[in-house]
Design an enzyme around this catalytic site. Structure first.
Site, PDB file in Angstrom:
ATOM      1  N   LYS A 193       0.829  -1.206   0.000  1.00 33.35           N
ATOM      2  CA  LYS A 193       0.000   0.000   0.000  1.00 33.35           C
ATOM      3  C   LYS A 193       0.862   1.255   0.000  1.00 33.35           C
ATOM      4  CE  LYS A 193      -4.374  -1.578   1.841  1.00 33.35           C
ATOM      5  NZ  LYS A 193      -5.456  -1.231   2.771  1.00 33.35           N
ATOM      6  N   GLN A 240       4.873  12.778  26.535  1.00 36.03           N
ATOM      7  CA  GLN A 240       4.479  12.268  27.847  1.00 36.03           C
ATOM      8  C   GLN A 240       5.574  11.396  28.445  1.00 36.03           C
ATOM      9  OE1 GLN A 240       0.330  10.955  28.663  1.00 36.03           O
ATOM     10  NE2 GLN A 240       0.021  11.241  26.479  1.00 36.03           N
ATOM     11  N   ASN A 254       2.236  11.103  21.508  1.00 36.01           N
ATOM     12  CA  ASN A 254       1.048  10.729  20.738  1.00 36.01           C
ATOM     13  C   ASN A 254       0.641  11.935  19.903  1.00 36.01           C
ATOM     14  OD1 ASN A 254       1.030   8.359  22.252  1.00 36.01           O
ATOM     15  ND2 ASN A 254      -0.538   9.082  23.672  1.00 36.01           N
ATOM     16  N   CYS A 281      24.075  -4.798   9.160  1.00 40.95           N
ATOM     17  CA  CYS A 281      23.371  -5.517   8.081  1.00 40.95           C
ATOM     18  C   CYS A 281      22.604  -4.546   7.190  1.00 40.95           C
ATOM     19  CB  CYS A 281      22.430  -6.560   8.682  1.00 40.95           C
ATOM     20  SG  CYS A 281      21.248  -7.258   7.509  1.00 40.95           S
ATOM     21  N   GLY A 330      -4.017   8.659  19.808  1.00 44.55           N
ATOM     22  CA  GLY A 330      -4.230   8.644  21.253  1.00 44.55           C
ATOM     23  C   GLY A 330      -4.013   9.988  21.937  1.00 44.55           C
ATOM     24  N   HIS A 372       2.699  17.850  22.392  1.00 46.11           N
ATOM     25  CA  HIS A 372       3.290  17.531  23.693  1.00 46.11           C
ATOM     26  C   HIS A 372       3.864  16.118  23.699  1.00 46.11           C
ATOM     27  CE1 HIS A 372      -0.828  15.952  23.810  1.00 46.11           C
ATOM     28  NE2 HIS A 372      -0.424  15.105  24.734  1.00 46.11           N
ATOM     29  N   PHE A 397      -8.119 -10.437  14.355  1.00 44.33           N
ATOM     30  CA  PHE A 397      -7.001 -11.376  14.207  1.00 44.33           C
ATOM     31  C   PHE A 397      -5.832 -10.984  15.117  1.00 44.33           C
ATOM     32  CE2 PHE A 397      -3.092 -12.928  12.106  1.00 44.33           C
ATOM     33  CZ  PHE A 397      -3.369 -14.286  12.133  1.00 44.33           C
ATOM     34  N   HIS A 418      -2.563  20.430  21.015  1.00 43.74           N
ATOM     35  CA  HIS A 418      -1.328  21.204  21.215  1.00 43.74           C
ATOM     36  C   HIS A 418      -0.170  20.220  21.454  1.00 43.74           C
ATOM     37  CE1 HIS A 418       0.397  25.185  22.891  1.00 43.74           C
ATOM     38  NE2 HIS A 418       1.408  24.348  22.681  1.00 43.74           N
TER      39      HIS A 418
END
Lengths: 322, 322
Positions: free
Chosen positions: B22, B161, B146, B197, B152, B159, B299, B157
C-alpha cells in the site's frame, strides 16, 4: 488512583483507573460516511467474490449465510520461495483465509439478526472450521468478527472471518501454557475457577443462562470488554453442539444489542479463543468481545501494558442483561 | 503471497503482505474537527495545569518548553489500599505521569519545530527523566509522543508524555531478555548487528547521519514504521549528550516532515525504547516511530500477530530522506 490487575492465566497486567469510570456517553463514536459502492457481499453479486464454500439456504433456495475464500487473503496455500537476509529469519505465510457473510441483509447489524439467523452463522463457521482443520499443515484457526471501520472492518455488510495459520500464534501459546501451569499448581481449570468466583462475587456478572456466563473480566484490557464462558468445562469451540449454539445465541444477541444501544453501534471485535488443532493440552474455550472505545497509544505500544479507564465492576453494571 | 518475518530480538512474528504494497494515498487519513475550547497547554493558561516542573525560557523570560504533572495521571504516588478477590492478583498503581509541552505555538506540528526547539524538548525530557529515576520505587520510565486523535492524543497542542512505573513492563522485559540471549549466543549486540546488516543491504535505510541511522525494520509490525538507532553502541536514552541531541534532531526533523507531507499529518506515536532504571543488563536504546494507518482488529487481538500490508523495503523507498 489506579490498580494494576493481573490476568491469572497469562500474567498480563493492566492499569485500571478505578476512580474516574468512563460512562458510555463519555466515548465519542464516529461513524464514517456510508459508501454507495456495489457491495460484493449482497445477494446477486456473488460473482464478485470467490466461489461458495459453505451456504445455508431458505426453503426457496436463497442463501441466508454464505462463506467463501477471502479475496484479499493475507495468507494462502500458494507456496513460493523468497530470499531472507542472513541476519534475519522469515517463513512463507501459509494459511487459509475465509469470509462468512452473516445475512443477505446489507443493513442488518449482528445484534438485529434473529436468533435462528445467528445460529446459522455459527453452524456455517463450525462447518468450515472442521473442514480447514483437516489440512495437516494448519496449526491454529482464528475465528473473529470485525465491526465498524475502527474495528477493522473494510466492508460494512456484516461478516465473520476465519484465518488459519501454519503456526501457533504468540498470544494463543501464552494462554495455553498459562492454563497448563495453573492446573499444575492448583489442580483446577482457571476458567472454571473464574466462573465459580464470579458467581460468588456477582459484581462482574453481565448475564448468564443454562450453559453460559458473561462477565466483565477482572483484568479487562479494554473498557467495557466482556467474556462469554461455557459454565461447564468444555475444551474446544468446534465441539459446540447445535443445542449449545442455540443457548449461546440466546445470551450473545441481548449482549450485542446492549452494546449497540448503549454505545450507538460502536466499532467492536468478537474473538473466539480456542485450543490449536490437534493440541491435546487442556483448554476452556470462550469468546471475548472488545468494543473499540479507546486507542492504544505510545504507552501501550512501548510497554504492552494497557490503560483501562473503566473498572470492570462499572462495565458490568452498565452492560448487565436483565 | 505473504512472508512471516521474525523480530530477531523478541521472536515476535509479523505477516507481511509482499505483493500488494500500500502506497501513502491508499490510507485514508481522517482529521477530526478542530475544537474551539481553551487550550490548557497555551501560554497564558498555565493555571489550568499543575505547577511547572521544568521550563526552558527565551531571553525575554517566556517559556519555550514547559513540563508539569499530568492532570489526568493514570498512575500516581498517592498510596491507598483496596480489596482483591482471593482468586485474583492486583497491586496499587504507583508511578509518575508528566507532560512536556513542546512549543508555545498551538498549531506548530512536531515536524515544523525548528531544530533548536526540538533540541529543547529533548533537553527538558532528559532533565525530568533523570529526576524521576531518583525515586527508588520507579523501575521503568516510558517516554513517548502521541499525535492525532487516532494516535491517542487527547489534546492537539503538541506535547510529549513521561509515564514512570514501579514495575518492568512485559514488552520491555521481553526485549531486554531477548538482547541478553542474543549476546550470549552470538557474542554481539543485535542492534549493532542490525545497523551493520542494514548498511550492507541498503534496501531498508531511510536515512543516516554521523551518529544515527533510520531504517524500516525487517519485521515491521506496522505499515511505514521506522526506527532511529544510534550507530555506535549506546546503552541508555538518558546518556544522550547535547551534541548528540543536535545530531538526533537533524535526522528526526526531516523524517517527521516526510511523514507529515506524504501522509497529510497522519496520527502517529514516537516511542523511546531504553533500559529499565538501575538495570545493568545490556541494551542499545532507540526510537520507534509508528504512523497509525491501520487498525489492529480481531485477528491481531486474538493472536498477537500483526498483519502489515506494506513491505518495509517499499516503506523505506517512500520515506527515504534525501
Amino acid at each position: 488512583m489506579s490498580e494494576i490487575r493481573y490476568d491469572i492465566i497469562t500474567g498480563k497486567m493492566v492499569i485500571i483507573a478505578t476512580e474516574r469510570g468512563k460512562r458510555p456517553h463519555d466515548f465519542k463514536i464516529v461513524h464514517s460516511e456510508k459508501k454507495n459502492n456495489v457491495c460484493p457481499f449482497c445477494p446477486g453479486n456473488e460473482e464478485m467474490t470467490p466461489p461458495t464454500l459453505v451456504e445455508i439456504k431458505d426453503k426457496k433456495g436463497k442463501w441466508l449465510v454464505r462463506g467463501f475464500e477471502n479475496k484479499f487473503a493475507t495468507v494462502n496455500t500458494d507456496l513460493k520461495s523468497f530470499e531472507v537476509p542472513s541476519l534475519y529469519k522469515a517463513e512463507y505465510g501459509y494459511g487459509v483465509a475465509e469470509v462468512i457473510v452473516e445475512s443477505p441483509d446489507h443493513n442488518a447489524t449482528f445484534g438485529r439478526l434473529t436468533l435462528e439467523q445467528m445460529q446459522k452463522v455459527f453452524i456455517a463457521i463450525i462447518e468450515r472450521y472442521k473442514r480447514i482443520s483437516q489440512d495437516d499443515k494448519i496449526k491454529y484457526i482464528q475465528v473473529f468478527k470485525n465491526f465498524g471501520a475502527r474495528g477493522g472492518a473494510s466492508l460494512e455488510h456484516g461478516h465473520w472471518q476465519i484465518i488459519a495459520t501454519s503456526f501457533i500464534p504468540d498470544v494463543v501459546e501464552k494462554e495455553v501454557t498459562g492454563i497448563q501451569e495453573y492446573i499444575k499448581k492448583k489442580g483446577k481449570c482457571p476458567y472454571c475457577e473464574i466462573v465459580k468466583c464470579e458467581k460468588e462475587e456477582g459484581k462482574r456478572i453481565i448475564g448468564e443462562n443454562e450453559n453460559f456466563i458473561v462477565i466483565a473480566p477482572y483484568a479487562s484490557q479494554y473498557p467495557y470488554e466482556s467474556w462469554i464462558i461455557p459454565k461447564e468445562h468444555q475444551e474446544r469451540f468446534e465441539e459446540l453442539k447445535e443445542e449449545n449454539i442455540a443457548n449461546l445465541t440466546e445470551i450473545l444477541k441481548p449482549l450485542i444489542e446492549k452494546y449497540e444501544r448503549e454505545f450507538n453501534f460502536p466499532p467492536y471485535n468478537i474473538v473466539v479463543h480456542t485450543v490449536p488443532i490437534s493440541d491435546i493440552r487442556n483448554y476452556h474455550w470462550h469468546i471475548e468481545i472488545i468494543p473499540r472505545l479507546t486507542v492504544a497509544a505510545g504507552f501501550e505500544l512501548g510497554t504492552g501494558v494497557y490503560i483501562n479507564p473503566v473498572p470492570p465492576e462499572l462495565a458490568a453494571s452498565v452492560l448487565r442483561i436483565e
